[in-house]
Design a protein around this motif. Structure first.
Motif: not given
Length: 298
Positions: A180, A182-184, A186, A188
């Motif tokens: 995932t 996370t910087s965008s 979340g 996946r």
């Protein structure tokens, strides 16, 4: 380097074709231990490969030319002449053939592949980094250029140039496990999709959460400068010491011999390669030049 600089016209010359293009192939050929006089052919072969790597304009004809150039490059590196020259000079090509690491020997195909990769990636990276750096330094005061002339400050300056004007814009990868991003928010990305991803190195190098004054060229930025121009960890480019050292020497040589080096007024000619960002030509002058049309000295 001095041999190339001895040949240029200080009143005006093309930094790229007369210095930045031939230099990397000559340096890497010398490191490998193969004949340096082959630098023109090495540049042509690796340019065809680099064009395929990131160009926005690839034709069927270019694919055929790249295939032919790849075969010619492999044949050159595998030739008895190159093997003999590398053995005489104890060059990297010879060392790859003869070195044992934890009981492992490189087979011929691995040796040729590593040498070809060093040529392809190193020539383009050094060439465009020199051009990008001179263009960036053109707007800087003389005292900033002097940072390149001292052993105490040149490392900081070149690391910042690598961060600020990296020729390596992105690297491509294929997802091998679920993760995932996370910087965008979340996002996946599943392994099952075998998704290709484009990792934009140039954008990461301007991350304000990582670098203070991220959008400024800070030539005395303290080390370590944790840019991602050469990757990191197990993905660190094995040619990074060569690119760093060659660039340090090249820029120091330029500004030591031509402290007033400046970029001439021109329409900038950028290449169309998204993988290696840089100039196809860049007119510069080492001394003051008179504008003949106006009589004005610039």
């Amino acid at each position: 380097m001095d041999l190339l600089l001895d040949r240029v016209d200080p009143d005006g010359f093309d930094l790229m074709s007369e210095f930045a293009f031939p230099l990397p192939a000559m340096v890497i050929a010398d490191v490998l231990g193969v004949p340096t006089e082959a630098h023109t052919e090495l540049t042509r072969w690796t340019d065809d490969i680099a064009h395929l790597f990131g160009s926005t304009q690839v034709s069927v004809e270019h694919l055929r030319r790249t295939q032919a150039s790849t075969r010619e490059l492999v044949a050159f590196l595998a030739s008895p002449e190159c093997a003999a020259a590398a053995a005489r000079q104890k060059g990297l090509l010879h060392r790859l053939h003869t070195t044992e690491v934890h009981g492992h020997h490189f087979v011929e195909d691995d040796v040729i592949a590593q040498a070809a990769l060093l040529l392809f990636a190193g020539i383009a990276s050094i060439r465009y980094l020199i051009g990008n750096s001179v263009h960036a330094l053109d707007a800087r005061p003389a005292r900033d250029r002097e940072l390149l002339l001292s052993a105490d400050t040149v490392k900081c300056a070149v690391e910042e140039l690598l961060r600020w004007c990296t020729p390596v814009q992105f690297v491509g990868r294929v997802v091998k496990e679920d993760f995932t991003f996370t910087s965008s928010g979340g996002l996946r990305i599943p392994f099952s999709s075998q998704s290709p991803v484009m990792l934009y190195v140039a954008s990461a190098n301007r991350d304000p959460d990582k670098f203070s004054r991220a959008d400024e060229l800070v030539l005395d930025r303290p080390l370590p400068n944790e840019h991602l121009t050469f990757g990191a960890g197990r993905h660190l480019c094995f040619g990074d010491p060569l690119v760093r050292q060659t660039t340090r020497i090249a820029l120091a040589s330029l500004y030591r011999r031509m402290p007033n080096l400046r970029v001439l007024p021109q329409i900038l000619n950028w290449n169309n390669n998204l993988g290696f960002h840089g100039f196809t030509s860049l007119r510069v002058a080492a001394e003051t030049v008179t504008d003949e049309a106006s009589g004005r000295t610039e």
